[in-house]
Design a protein around this motif. Sequence first.
Motif, PDB file in Angstrom:
ATOM      1  N   ARG A   1       0.829  -1.208   0.000  1.00 38.06           N
ATOM      2  CA  ARG A   1       0.000   0.000   0.000  1.00 38.06           C
ATOM      3  C   ARG A   1       0.863   1.258   0.000  1.00 38.06           C
ATOM      4  NH1 ARG A   1      -4.587  -1.648   4.530  1.00 38.06           N
ATOM      5  NH2 ARG A   1      -5.590  -3.308   3.295  1.00 38.06           N
ATOM      6  N   LEU A   2       1.988   1.220   0.738  1.00 38.07           N
ATOM      7  CA  LEU A   2       2.889   2.379   0.772  1.00 38.07           C
ATOM      8  C   LEU A   2       3.524   2.616  -0.588  1.00 38.07           C
ATOM      9  CD1 LEU A   2       4.392   4.574   2.358  1.00 38.07           C
ATOM     10  CD2 LEU A   2       6.073   2.841   3.015  1.00 38.07           C
ATOM     11  N   GLU A   3       3.995   1.568  -1.231  1.00 37.50           N
ATOM     12  CA  GLU A   3       4.617   1.720  -2.549  1.00 37.50           C
ATOM     13  C   GLU A   3       3.610   2.228  -3.582  1.00 37.50           C
ATOM     14  OE1 GLU A   3       7.856  -1.931  -1.950  1.00 37.50           O
ATOM     15  OE2 GLU A   3       6.202  -2.095  -3.381  1.00 37.50           O
ATOM     16  N   LYS A   4       2.381   1.747  -3.504  1.00 39.55           N
ATOM     17  CA  LYS A   4       1.350   2.217  -4.435  1.00 39.55           C
ATOM     18  C   LYS A   4       1.045   3.698  -4.220  1.00 39.55           C
ATOM     19  CE  LYS A   4      -3.342   1.217  -6.008  1.00 39.55           C
ATOM     20  NZ  LYS A   4      -4.549   0.364  -5.817  1.00 39.55           N
ATOM     21  N   ALA A   5       0.955   4.141  -2.962  1.00 42.33           N
ATOM     22  CA  ALA A   5       0.681   5.546  -2.681  1.00 42.33           C
ATOM     23  C   ALA A   5       1.823   6.440  -3.149  1.00 42.33           C
ATOM     24  CB  ALA A   5       0.436   5.737  -1.181  1.00 42.33           C
ATOM     25  N   VAL A   6       3.080   6.007  -2.953  1.00 42.67           N
ATOM     26  CA  VAL A   6       4.231   6.788  -3.412  1.00 42.67           C
ATOM     27  C   VAL A   6       4.250   6.867  -4.933  1.00 42.67           C
ATOM     28  CG1 VAL A   6       6.750   6.860  -3.475  1.00 42.67           C
ATOM     29  CG2 VAL A   6       5.575   6.301  -1.345  1.00 42.67           C
ATOM     30  N   GLU A   7       3.942   5.766  -5.604  1.00 35.92           N
ATOM     31  CA  GLU A   7       3.928   5.757  -7.075  1.00 35.92           C
ATOM     32  C   GLU A   7       2.860   6.715  -7.614  1.00 35.92           C
ATOM     33  OE1 GLU A   7       3.279   1.909  -8.649  1.00 35.92           O
ATOM     34  OE2 GLU A   7       3.419   2.551 -10.756  1.00 35.92           O
ATOM     35  N   GLU A   8       1.675   6.702  -7.018  1.00 37.66           N
ATOM     36  CA  GLU A   8       0.625   7.617  -7.467  1.00 37.66           C
ATOM     37  C   GLU A   8       1.022   9.074  -7.228  1.00 37.66           C
ATOM     38  OE1 GLU A   8      -3.209   4.670  -6.613  1.00 37.66           O
ATOM     39  OE2 GLU A   8      -2.872   6.490  -5.413  1.00 37.66           O
ATOM     40  N   LEU A   9       1.673   9.350  -6.104  1.00 38.13           N
ATOM     41  CA  LEU A   9       2.119  10.711  -5.838  1.00 38.13           C
ATOM     42  C   LEU A   9       3.166  11.160  -6.848  1.00 38.13           C
ATOM     43  CD1 LEU A   9       1.998  13.175  -3.966  1.00 38.13           C
ATOM     44  CD2 LEU A   9       3.755  12.096  -2.560  1.00 38.13           C
ATOM     45  N   GLN A  10       4.088  10.270  -7.227  1.00 33.03           N
ATOM     46  CA  GLN A  10       5.105  10.620  -8.221  1.00 33.03           C
ATOM     47  C   GLN A  10       4.468  10.888  -9.588  1.00 33.03           C
ATOM     48  OE1 GLN A  10       7.873   7.367  -8.072  1.00 33.03           O
ATOM     49  NE2 GLN A  10       8.865   8.074  -6.168  1.00 33.03           N
ATOM     50  N   LYS A  11       3.471  10.083  -9.964  1.00 32.70           N
ATOM     51  CA  LYS A  11       2.786  10.323 -11.239  1.00 32.70           C
ATOM     52  C   LYS A  11       2.073  11.674 -11.223  1.00 32.70           C
ATOM     53  CE  LYS A  11       1.959   5.460 -12.425  1.00 32.70           C
ATOM     54  NZ  LYS A  11       0.916   4.425 -12.656  1.00 32.70           N
ATOM     55  N   ARG A  12       1.416  11.983 -10.113  1.00 37.65           N
ATOM     56  CA  ARG A  12       0.708  13.253 -10.024  1.00 37.65           C
ATOM     57  C   ARG A  12       1.696  14.421 -10.081  1.00 37.65           C
ATOM     58  NH1 ARG A  12      -1.506  12.428  -5.490  1.00 37.65           N
ATOM     59  NH2 ARG A  12      -3.297  11.240  -6.261  1.00 37.65           N
ATOM     60  N   HIS A  13       2.871  14.279  -9.447  1.00 37.94           N
ATOM     61  CA  HIS A  13       3.897  15.323  -9.476  1.00 37.94           C
ATOM     62  C   HIS A  13       4.455  15.500 -10.884  1.00 37.94           C
ATOM     63  CE1 HIS A  13       6.999  17.971  -8.033  1.00 37.94           C
ATOM     64  NE2 HIS A  13       7.961  17.160  -8.465  1.00 37.94           N
ATOM     65  N   LEU A  14       4.670  14.384 -11.600  1.00 36.79           N
ATOM     66  CA  LEU A  14       5.173  14.473 -12.973  1.00 36.79           C
ATOM     67  C   LEU A  14       4.149  15.148 -13.884  1.00 36.79           C
ATOM     68  CD1 LEU A  14       7.398  13.702 -14.984  1.00 36.79           C
ATOM     69  CD2 LEU A  14       6.253  11.495 -15.288  1.00 36.79           C
ATOM     70  N   TRP A  15       2.868  14.808 -13.693  1.00 35.84           N
ATOM     71  CA  TRP A  15       1.814  15.463 -14.488  1.00 35.84           C
ATOM     72  C   TRP A  15       1.764  16.956 -14.226  1.00 35.84           C
ATOM     73  CZ3 TRP A  15      -2.442  18.057 -12.519  1.00 35.84           C
ATOM     74  CH2 TRP A  15      -3.406  18.459 -13.445  1.00 35.84           C
TER      75      TRP A  15
END
Length: 703
Positions: free
Chosen positions: A624-638
Amino acid sequence: MVIAPSVLQQHQPSSLYSPTTTLKHQRGNCFDFSVLLCSMLIGAGYDAYCVQGYATLETCTLDETQELCPLLRKPPETQVSKEEVKKKYRIKPLPDMQSKFELQQEAKKAAAIEASQKDKERDKKEAGKPKCEPLHGLRVHAWVLVLSGKREVPETFFINPFTGNRHNTTDKRFLGIESVWNHRNYWVNMQDCRHGCKDLIFDLGDAIRWEIMLSESNPLQLLPEEEEELFDSDTEREKRMSFDVPPSWVAPIRIPPRQFETRYCQGKKVTLYNKAKLKKWAPYLNGNGLVQRLTIYAGPDYTDVVEVREWFENREDILVRREVNKQTQLTTDYFSKGHSFCLKAHTYTLLEPKTGHTMEFYNEARVDGLQKRVETASEMTEYFMGRDDFLYLRHVDFGKQGDETQRIDMNSKPIRQIKECFHRNPEKPADEDVAECIFLITEEDIHLTYHLKDKYITASKKLFHKLPERASKEHEVFMTPETCITYQAGSFEKGKSLFHLYNLLKDLTAKEKLVKEQVRQSEAEVLTILKIRQTEEADIKLSVSVYNRDRNEERRRHHEAMESTVKDEVLGQKKQDLDYLAPFLIQNGCRDKLNQKQALCVRDDCLTDFKHHLTYKINVIQARLEKAVEELQKRHLWFQENKNQLNTKEKDDYLSSCSESMFHINVLEQRLNREKQMAPQKYLALEDKLCMDPRIAEHLGYI
């Protein structure tokens, strides 16, 4: 609660009591009460802070003798606009024939008298106030600051801990602020307070206006790559210098129901206002249910009583309020809904007949629609609402006590006249719809007045002269033109026939008897109400809710019986708890007593299964932690790719979503670290428990 005066010297107290200690002793200064109030507000979710500053003498000493009592404040009146008042047609006013010179002379005299009275009042006020205040602006005081934002608070405001009243930040009684603090940090005010607090800006994040004392470790913030490199060294320096406030060592605030119900120290409190004294009591402290009394005086010396207002609770007679006018000696009792006679208010001087009474009723709960009844020794007036016969007023005039002609019994008063008034019935013509009916009992006359027809200024009328009973024979009524006098508005034709008038007189005679019976019933109802009120005041009883176990003996015994039953059930359940080794015993085919090989297998299987459970839990949190970090990185890149095309609202939505994601990531990291730290301890604890189990320990040499 007893409140000590505020700190009058120019320094704050050397120590503070904890909120639990303040609640226990119910004593303290402004700092103690501010800490207590701020702690409760923070626990309720408000953005609250304790304030150290300066206030006026009246605020520091809890002097409210110049303030108007809140119970005497009138709500603001709604003004009607001139356009609503304006009409299309208006009557031309008469010319003013009064002398303007005389008006000017009278105005001058009135102005001179008013000026002299104002001078006298000003002299009295100045004589009662100190001429100078040597410590003005130097008296230390503490209060509570609530910032806007949380719990839908629209604007920032102050709370005086002594009174609990809310004040604007521009209130003149608060003269300055030195610092504010809460359970997280301490801020020093760097703004100019020479003009009080009206110009202060309460943005605690502004380092120029508010200097923070403890450098706290801020949560991770999302920065562009370039800015992250520039601020990398500063961030590391702040982390090394950060200081987290230690957790509170104060016990949690707990207020028992009985202490919460007591409300004040020893259950009572007295507050002095301008020409008023307010006393408060806890419920059930007084035997008559009195919880509040407001005494209004004529002057500031609190000697000449003008009016007394009292509030009651939990009375079986449903009395909620009483007003006593000491000048007129009139007492008014107010009742809530549920009285046996639907009584709403009762005004009287004595609870005795023939002393004058005004009774108001909940007309929607009565069959007759009675709204109000006013009775004196010589007359009685009743007001109705919502009746099918459109009756809204009945007025009765009683004769002298020596008149025996109209008396039914020795306790009733002789009736001289009865008048009834009716609203307009749209289903009838106006000249056939009775507006007023007067029964002249002593004169044996009946007067009828009908409603006005459209475009007429006079109404139709009828006057009946009844023949005395001794002059008329049974079943015989002689109708002559002199027996009934009729006026028909707007018609020169001959009136109704004698037969029609005969039937009308017959109906009115029957109605007169019915109305007289209703008047006697009203008199009897007044006597019954007075008798009930005398009994209730002689033996006042208080009602207790079924949910109040402390005062309701039956409810308390029932609750104790239920608690004993629940305890027995819990003890029986503990005996029937499932065995934690049962699945592994069944898996290894063990039934009765274990041998050494079976005991070792059961122990190893149990430990292995628990180890797999701990590992699975850690893996789930890690995923769950890795998934939340990945989504945050995608949102930051967008955001980096589209930040030049986004509007202000989209940028704000992005920042808020990032903040929520960071909070979620922080929680997952804490849970993961805690599970990793606690896993070995939980494993060793289970191993020790297995070694102490009698079924396994005898084969391992522990017993």
